[in-house]
Design an enzyme around this catalytic site. Structure first.
Site, PDB file in Angstrom:
ATOM      1  N   LEU A  64     -18.084  -2.093  -0.209  1.00  0.00           N
ATOM      2  CA  LEU A  64     -18.917  -1.205  -1.029  1.00  0.00           C
ATOM      3  C   LEU A  64     -18.529  -1.271  -2.501  1.00  0.00           C
ATOM      4  CD1 LEU A  64     -19.087   1.907   1.350  1.00  0.00           C
ATOM      5  CD2 LEU A  64     -20.698   0.000   1.138  1.00  0.00           C
TER       6      LEU A  64
ATOM      7  N   GLY B 275     -12.810   1.457   4.162  1.00  0.00           N
ATOM      8  CA  GLY B 275     -11.835   2.395   3.612  1.00  0.00           C
ATOM      9  C   GLY B 275     -12.474   3.770   3.588  1.00  0.00           C
TER      10      GLY B 275
ATOM     11  N   TYR C 224       0.830  -1.208   0.000  1.00  0.00           N
ATOM     12  CA  TYR C 224       0.000   0.000   0.000  1.00  0.00           C
ATOM     13  C   TYR C 224       0.858   1.249   0.000  1.00  0.00           C
ATOM     14  CZ  TYR C 224      -3.887  -3.150   1.296  1.00  0.00           C
ATOM     15  OH  TYR C 224      -4.830  -4.159   1.332  1.00  0.00           O
TER      16      TYR C 224
END
Length: 320
Positions: free
Chosen positions: A208, A285, A54
């Site tokens: 999502l 997130g 990341y």
């Protein structure tokens, strides 16, 4: 906040957790990330997830700076090893990269150990025996307390457990797959024998579907949205058919259910993930305190989901 065991194992993590993919180091600077982590912890979140890949390690470094504020036993921290750099030994699941990767991650995180370390993807180039023995070494030497996998198939998980049994190695306890209303096959069907047989838990990502399940892409891609900023992500979703009219029609129907529950579509989507008894934690997130608070309300919405509503949602999702 509710706390769930990771599968059959003793570790307890908040049912909603905070991830750092795309957000830390890309959308959030250290001040913004610190504000969100503090508020998440205050709201009962004790599980924080990151990975060596990341933001090329910056997400780990940022999280490490922030987590110094907290008592170590109050938080659960996980990272993932696979993509560590461009060199021939800087990626994959070889013993060399797994050990060098975890040492580098711990340095960036400023921690003596992580609670969970994941093999971020399967690696067909490395014998499973090598990977299993390296993960066993990492746990037995206190660099991590548990190990797991991310996006491994049920077949690969079965093989890993069999090799652990054969070599008397510590077994993986958790998988981190994508799971949401639009991506359900692996979690709801493929893994079914694994939960019962090995007691593995799940920490699921993309609840999502990269924002699709908020409904904000139903009429195009807003200028400052995640998909506008990350064209590769948009291309990936388009290739998977997740930005097509069929999906948007389902979302419009789901929105009506959300409206009846006095909820946002995003909260309904998160609540749906939380209903699955095999899910230990749903990783969020978020880029703002407002978004965090909005997502946390999914816990209340989950309690409103009667069997009739659940059946109605299933019918919408399964309608081809």
């Amino acid at each position: 906040m509710n706390y769930r065991k990771v599968g059959k194992w003793g570790l307890k993590i908040s049912e909603l957790s905070l991830g750092s993919w795309i957000t830390f180091g890309n959308q959030l600077d250290i001040a913004g990330a610190k504000e969100i982590v503090r508020e998440a912890f205050k709201s009962g979140i004790n599980f924080f997830d990151t990975a060596e890949a990341y933001a090329n390690g910056m997400a780990e470094a940022m999280l490490g700076d922030i987590l110094k504020e907290f008592k170590r036993s109050d938080i659960v921290v996980s990272t993932k090893i696979f993509w560590g750099g461009n060199g021939p030994n800087d990626r994959g699941l070889s013993r060399k990269h797994l050990l060098e990767g975890i040492w580098a991650s711990l340095k960036r995180l400023q921690l003596d150990y992580v609670d969970i370390v994941y093999c971020h993807r399967p690696d067909p180039e490395v014998p499973i025996e090598e990977t299993v023995m390296a993960m066993d070494y990492i746990v037995r030497n206190g660099l991590a307390l548990y190990w797991g996998t991310s996006e491994w198939s049920a077949e690969e998980l079965e093989e890993a457990h069999k090799v652990c049994e054969k070599l008397n190695c510590i077994h993986p306890v958790v998988e981190q797959p994508q799971y949401n209303m639009l991506v359900r096959e692996r979690v709801e069907k493929e893994y079914l024998p694994i939960y019962e047989k090995y007691g593995m838990g799940l920490t699921t990502w993309s609840p999502l579907a990269s924002g699709v399940l908020t409904g904000k892409y139903n009429n195009g891609i807003p200028e400052n949205s995640r998909l506008a900023k990350f064209p590769n992500l948009r291309k990936h979703l388009e290739e998977k058919g997740m930005l097509g009219e069929k999906v948007f029609e389902k979302l419009r129907k789901l929105q009506k259910i959300a409206d009846q529950l006095d909820a946002k579509l995003s909260q309904l989507a998160l609540a749906w993930c939380l209903l699955n008894p095999n899910v230990s934690s749903v990783i969020l997130g978020v880029t703002s305190i407002e978004q965090l608070h909005e997502n946390l309300k999914a816990i209340e919405i989950k309690e409103k989901l009667s069997q009739d509503v659940i059946d109605e949602i299933k019918e919408i999702l399964e309608d081809e």
